[in-house]
Design a protein around this motif. Structure first.
Motif, PDB file in Angstrom:
ATOM      1  N   SER A  16       0.952  -1.516   0.579  1.00  0.00           N
ATOM      2  CA  SER A  16      -0.077  -0.143  -0.152  1.00  0.00           C
ATOM      3  C   SER A  16       0.500   0.830   0.211  1.00  0.00           C
ATOM      4  CB  SER A  16      -1.069   0.290   1.257  1.00  0.00           C
ATOM      5  OG  SER A  16       0.334  -0.165   2.552  1.00  0.00           O
ATOM      6  N   LEU A  17       0.137   2.770  -0.230  1.00  0.00           N
ATOM      7  CA  LEU A  17       0.912   3.536  -0.237  1.00  0.00           C
ATOM      8  C   LEU A  17       1.405   4.266   0.834  1.00  0.00           C
ATOM      9  CD1 LEU A  17       2.154   5.699  -2.060  1.00  0.00           C
ATOM     10  CD2 LEU A  17      -0.600   7.046  -1.273  1.00  0.00           C
ATOM     11  N   GLU A  18       0.301   3.154   1.928  1.00  0.00           N
ATOM     12  CA  GLU A  18       0.577   3.775   3.677  1.00  0.00           C
ATOM     13  C   GLU A  18       1.945   3.308   3.901  1.00  0.00           C
ATOM     14  OE1 GLU A  18      -0.454   3.356   7.999  1.00  0.00           O
ATOM     15  OE2 GLU A  18      -1.435   1.670   6.270  1.00  0.00           O
ATOM     16  N   VAL A  19       2.457   2.033   3.965  1.00  0.00           N
ATOM     17  CA  VAL A  19       3.359   1.633   2.733  1.00  0.00           C
ATOM     18  C   VAL A  19       4.904   1.940   2.598  1.00  0.00           C
ATOM     19  CG1 VAL A  19       5.283  -1.019   2.877  1.00  0.00           C
ATOM     20  CG2 VAL A  19       2.717  -1.135   3.704  1.00  0.00           C
ATOM     21  N   VAL A  20       4.700   2.928   1.701  1.00  0.00           N
ATOM     22  CA  VAL A  20       6.126   3.358   1.069  1.00  0.00           C
ATOM     23  C   VAL A  20       6.218   4.539   2.078  1.00  0.00           C
ATOM     24  CG1 VAL A  20       6.123   4.828  -1.269  1.00  0.00           C
ATOM     25  CG2 VAL A  20       4.475   2.545  -1.394  1.00  0.00           C
ATOM     26  N   ILE A  21       5.470   4.892   2.383  1.00  0.00           N
ATOM     27  CA  ILE A  21       5.115   6.628   2.996  1.00  0.00           C
ATOM     28  C   ILE A  21       6.142   5.795   4.310  1.00  0.00           C
ATOM     29  CG2 ILE A  21       4.803   8.243   4.631  1.00  0.00           C
ATOM     30  CD1 ILE A  21       1.666   7.682   2.424  1.00  0.00           C
ATOM     31  N   ILE A  22       5.976   5.144   4.892  1.00  0.00           N
ATOM     32  CA  ILE A  22       6.295   4.514   6.527  1.00  0.00           C
ATOM     33  C   ILE A  22       8.207   3.924   6.062  1.00  0.00           C
ATOM     34  CG2 ILE A  22       6.453   2.722   8.382  1.00  0.00           C
ATOM     35  CD1 ILE A  22       3.641   2.391   7.943  1.00  0.00           C
ATOM     36  N   ALA A  23       8.301   3.055   5.134  1.00  0.00           N
ATOM     37  CA  ALA A  23       9.520   2.649   5.047  1.00  0.00           C
ATOM     38  C   ALA A  23      10.254   4.087   4.646  1.00  0.00           C
ATOM     39  CB  ALA A  23       9.241   1.945   3.273  1.00  0.00           C
ATOM     40  N   GLY A  24       9.925   5.308   3.445  1.00  0.00           N
ATOM     41  CA  GLY A  24      10.439   6.005   3.536  1.00  0.00           C
ATOM     42  C   GLY A  24      10.475   7.228   4.408  1.00  0.00           C
ATOM     43  N   ASP A  25      10.245   7.240   5.919  1.00  0.00           N
ATOM     44  CA  ASP A  25      10.179   7.491   6.722  1.00  0.00           C
ATOM     45  C   ASP A  25      10.961   6.992   8.009  1.00  0.00           C
ATOM     46  OD1 ASP A  25       9.365   9.525   8.703  1.00  0.00           O
ATOM     47  OD2 ASP A  25       8.763   8.278   9.781  1.00  0.00           O
ATOM     48  N   LEU A  26      11.245   5.453   7.856  1.00  0.00           N
ATOM     49  CA  LEU A  26      12.058   5.242   8.671  1.00  0.00           C
ATOM     50  C   LEU A  26      13.599   5.190   7.967  1.00  0.00           C
ATOM     51  CD1 LEU A  26       9.848   1.479   9.395  1.00  0.00           C
ATOM     52  CD2 LEU A  26      10.517   3.330  11.146  1.00  0.00           C
ATOM     53  N   ALA A  27      13.691   4.604   6.594  1.00  0.00           N
ATOM     54  CA  ALA A  27      14.864   5.172   5.448  1.00  0.00           C
ATOM     55  C   ALA A  27      15.486   6.791   6.900  1.00  0.00           C
ATOM     56  CB  ALA A  27      14.620   5.491   4.724  1.00  0.00           C
ATOM     57  N   TRP A  28      14.683   8.023   6.476  1.00  0.00           N
ATOM     58  CA  TRP A  28      15.258   8.930   7.223  1.00  0.00           C
ATOM     59  C   TRP A  28      15.816   8.851   8.335  1.00  0.00           C
ATOM     60  CZ3 TRP A  28      16.957  13.616   4.370  1.00  0.00           C
ATOM     61  CH2 TRP A  28      16.686  13.694   3.390  1.00  0.00           C
ATOM     62  N   ARG A  29      15.178   8.379   8.731  1.00  0.00           N
ATOM     63  CA  ARG A  29      15.304   8.236  10.883  1.00  0.00           C
ATOM     64  C   ARG A  29      16.337   7.604  10.492  1.00  0.00           C
ATOM     65  NH1 ARG A  29      10.845   9.614  13.588  1.00  0.00           N
ATOM     66  NH2 ARG A  29       9.248  10.054  12.343  1.00  0.00           N
ATOM     67  N   THR A  30      17.055   6.882   9.897  1.00  0.00           N
ATOM     68  CA  THR A  30      18.703   5.893  10.221  1.00  0.00           C
ATOM     69  C   THR A  30      19.597   6.842  10.237  1.00  0.00           C
ATOM     70  OG1 THR A  30      17.082   4.503   9.000  1.00  0.00           O
ATOM     71  CG2 THR A  30      20.139   4.257   9.370  1.00  0.00           C
ATOM     72  N   PRO A  31      20.799   6.716  11.047  1.00  0.00           N
ATOM     73  CA  PRO A  31      21.815   7.009  11.511  1.00  0.00           C
ATOM     74  C   PRO A  31      22.928   6.888  10.065  1.00  0.00           C
ATOM     75  CG  PRO A  31      21.382   6.553  13.427  1.00  0.00           C
ATOM     76  CD  PRO A  31      19.937   5.700  12.309  1.00  0.00           C
ATOM     77  N   GLY A  32      23.484   8.495   9.297  1.00  0.00           N
ATOM     78  CA  GLY A  32      24.041   7.991   8.579  1.00  0.00           C
ATOM     79  C   GLY A  32      23.501   8.688   6.948  1.00  0.00           C
ATOM     80  N   ILE A  33      21.673   8.924   6.912  1.00  0.00           N
ATOM     81  CA  ILE A  33      21.284   8.801   5.615  1.00  0.00           C
ATOM     82  C   ILE A  33      21.853  10.577   5.356  1.00  0.00           C
ATOM     83  CG2 ILE A  33      19.184   9.055   5.431  1.00  0.00           C
ATOM     84  CD1 ILE A  33      20.586   6.499   4.540  1.00  0.00           C
ATOM     85  N   ALA A  34      22.155  11.052   3.861  1.00  0.00           N
ATOM     86  CA  ALA A  34      21.742  12.169   4.183  1.00  0.00           C
ATOM     87  C   ALA A  34      20.508  12.259   3.013  1.00  0.00           C
ATOM     88  CB  ALA A  34      23.264  12.551   2.873  1.00  0.00           C
ATOM     89  N   ASP A  35      20.058  12.121   2.066  1.00  0.00           N
ATOM     90  CA  ASP A  35      18.993  11.819   1.637  1.00  0.00           C
ATOM     91  C   ASP A  35      18.284  10.656   1.406  1.00  0.00           C
ATOM     92  OD1 ASP A  35      16.535  13.177   0.144  1.00  0.00           O
ATOM     93  OD2 ASP A  35      18.251  13.610  -1.394  1.00  0.00           O
ATOM     94  N   VAL A  36      16.985  10.638   0.589  1.00  0.00           N
ATOM     95  CA  VAL A  36      16.049   9.287   0.235  1.00  0.00           C
ATOM     96  C   VAL A  36      15.446   9.119  -0.787  1.00  0.00           C
ATOM     97  CG1 VAL A  36      14.773   7.678   0.838  1.00  0.00           C
ATOM     98  CG2 VAL A  36      15.559   8.308   2.753  1.00  0.00           C
ATOM     99  N   CYS A  37      16.327   8.297  -1.505  1.00  0.00           N
ATOM    100  CA  CYS A  37      15.160   8.202  -2.681  1.00  0.00           C
ATOM    101  C   CYS A  37      14.679   6.795  -3.501  1.00  0.00           C
ATOM    102  CB  CYS A  37      15.636   8.358  -4.106  1.00  0.00           C
ATOM    103  SG  CYS A  37      15.682   7.585  -5.269  1.00  0.00           S
ATOM    104  N   ASN A  38      12.890   7.425  -3.118  1.00  0.00           N
ATOM    105  CA  ASN A  38      11.983   6.576  -2.698  1.00  0.00           C
ATOM    106  C   ASN A  38      11.191   5.753  -3.730  1.00  0.00           C
ATOM    107  OD1 ASN A  38       9.876   4.359  -1.401  1.00  0.00           O
ATOM    108  ND2 ASN A  38       9.476   5.490  -0.309  1.00  0.00           N
ATOM    109  N   MET A  39      12.005   4.643  -3.833  1.00  0.00           N
ATOM    110  CA  MET A  39      11.133   4.532  -6.254  1.00  0.00           C
ATOM    111  C   MET A  39      10.188   2.738  -4.927  1.00  0.00           C
ATOM    112  SD  MET A  39      14.870   5.171  -7.358  1.00  0.00           S
ATOM    113  CE  MET A  39      13.711   3.203  -9.254  1.00  0.00           C
ATOM    114  N   LEU A  40       9.463   2.869  -4.335  1.00  0.00           N
ATOM    115  CA  LEU A  40       8.641   1.713  -4.430  1.00  0.00           C
ATOM    116  C   LEU A  40       7.675   2.611  -4.700  1.00  0.00           C
ATOM    117  CD1 LEU A  40       9.080   1.618  -0.261  1.00  0.00           C
ATOM    118  CD2 LEU A  40      10.467  -0.074  -2.018  1.00  0.00           C
ATOM    119  N   THR A  41       6.999   0.754  -5.322  1.00  0.00           N
ATOM    120  CA  THR A  41       5.711   1.295  -6.317  1.00  0.00           C
ATOM    121  C   THR A  41       4.604   0.147  -5.053  1.00  0.00           C
ATOM    122  OG1 THR A  41       6.213  -0.506  -7.471  1.00  0.00           O
ATOM    123  CG2 THR A  41       6.454   1.690  -8.510  1.00  0.00           C
TER     124      THR A  41
END
Length: 108
Positions: free
Chosen positions: A67-92
């Protein structure tokens, strides 16, 4: 194809040996493992087929999720990971999953 700007610690500058990861590649691998740990540990993303690649501290998420909800959650989790400068969320997600998108945008 994107050409990434090399960092001084990358193999390009130091003539690193073939097959041996540079310091940047090792750091990106550790960050990718952190993103995967967060995704696997979350109840909505843990059972999804999400591929994670990290290049120069940019997390690239790909795959197909429920679902779109999972796309949003995954992107948010990636952003909150230490060391991440940017996220390219290509999930469908399947088409027609507009309810989660409206909730995320603050509508309805």
């Amino acid at each position: 194809m994107a050409v990434l700007w090399p960092y001084p610690e990358d193999a390009f500058f130091h003539g690193a040996q073939p097959g041996r990861p540079s310091g940047r590649a090792e750091a990106d691998q550790r960050v990718a493992e952190g993103v995967m740990a967060r995704l696997l540990g979350h109840d909505r993303t843990g059972d999804q087929r999400i591929e994670v690649d990290v290049q120069n501290r940019v997390a690239i998420l790909s795959g197909s999720v429920d679902s779109l909800e999972v796309v949003i959650i995954a992107g948010d989790l990636a952003w909150r990971t230490p060391g991440i400068a940017d996220v390219c969320n290509m999930l469908t997600a399947p088409h027609g999953d507009d309810e989660a998108g409206r909730r995320h945008a603050g509508e309805g």
